[in-house]
Design an enzyme around this catalytic site. Sequence first.
Site, short mmCIF file in Angstrom:
data_model
loop_
_atom_site.label_atom_id
_atom_site.label_comp_id
_atom_site.label_asym_id
_atom_site.label_seq_id
_atom_site.Cartn_x
_atom_site.Cartn_y
_atom_site.Cartn_z
N LEU A 1 40.33 14.50 -62.09
CA LEU A 1 39.29 15.39 -61.41
C LEU A 1 39.75 16.50 -60.58
CD1 LEU A 1 36.69 12.76 -60.65
CD2 LEU A 1 36.71 13.93 -62.82
N ASP A 2 39.33 17.59 -60.84
CA ASP A 2 39.63 18.79 -59.79
C ASP A 2 39.08 18.33 -58.30
OD1 ASP A 2 40.73 20.15 -61.83
OD2 ASP A 2 38.94 21.61 -62.12
N ARG A 3 40.02 18.87 -57.51
CA ARG A 3 39.85 18.53 -56.04
C ARG A 3 38.17 18.76 -55.71
NH1 ARG A 3 39.74 20.64 -50.97
NH2 ARG A 3 39.94 22.81 -51.86
#
Length: 409
Positions: free
Chosen positions: A191-193
Amino acid sequence: MPTTSFASRALQICKNLIPNRNKRGKMKRKIEETDMEIVWQSPANPPERKDYIFRNGRRHVRPYYFEFIAHVKNRWAGKTIVDLFTDEFKGRNRDYYISAVKCGRIQVDGQLVPVSFIVKPSQKISHFLHRHEPPVMTWDVKILETEPDVVTICKPASVPVHPCGQYRKNTVVGILQAEHGLAPLFPIHRLDRLVSGLLILARSAAQADIFRQQIEGGMVHKQYIARVIGEFPEEEQVVDANINHNAREGRSSAEVGDSCGDAPTKGKTACTKFTRISTNGIQSIVLCEPVTGRTHQIRVHLQHAGHPIANDMLYLSKHVSDRSAEGMGADRAAANPDHSPASGVGENKSASHEDSGEDFSIDPMCTNCPSLAPKGYDYHEEALWLHCFRYSGPGWVYECPHPDWASLS
């Protein structure tokens, strides 16, 4: 009155702070007439609960001494050690690197070298730093399910999944190890930050391989929810456009070939299905089902469809009006406790994360001290209105509650 250069001042302060290994493999530094032992950490040192400091709604990492290791690449060979660092690692100036070499903070093959030392291919370079990590928001890393082979959590926005870049302890993997003793953990998807939601972590490499094979075989169904600009079409929308990621700029773009087929399409193939859940005419809640998994795929495909995520400043079109983008901006959403990524599922600031007043040691060579955060860090953190809520595969389903911003009422 003549001025003293940074290199001279730093050298005078720490000419005796030379790291060297004792018999037990720890690192020691000598300070003038007394010996003071400090631990130079490496990736093998696990995060601990005491490593974190909580201030103003943010989780900081207490600065720590860390040994960065690199091996001389062919294109570096023939440069002086100072020129190599000055040319390749521009986060610090030349005076710092001169001082660091003289102090022994930069070594080659475990040995002190002069500033004129010429590096050769494959030599081991160690850079001993007082490491400062960027802070993240203090929302809890909520454990959803714990099974013998799998742990699922609700990842808060702003926290990276695993060590990367400047982040090592301030990660999902690091926090779970420090606060819950969960290790080793193997994330089976990313998951993107700035994205919140469901994260599945295998508890063994073998289990992680099983999940990865299913994902690569197209047997896993992924579902996200997003809050986007405008009135999204009622019928299902399928965006089939290549994703071209520019790592230097940190963003991706959608690429569609021309009808004549004269120019080759750039990027990797990507497909996402979108279904409107609700709308108020200004913004819409959209179900997002990525068929492939490219960097920023959902964000870029929503922008390509003309309905970017409502607080995604990286992909919002410049012509979007203030009224269309009304609502809480990404930075304010991250800082406002009433708009946490998933209130009610454990991502609000925990009572155990009240502000702590602990001090930390100041290092005379450190270019970030006396600040807790690294130099240049932007405190206006973003929390995207994009949330992963469901993954399903052969014989298994894992879910995460929807965030509070998913309701337009």
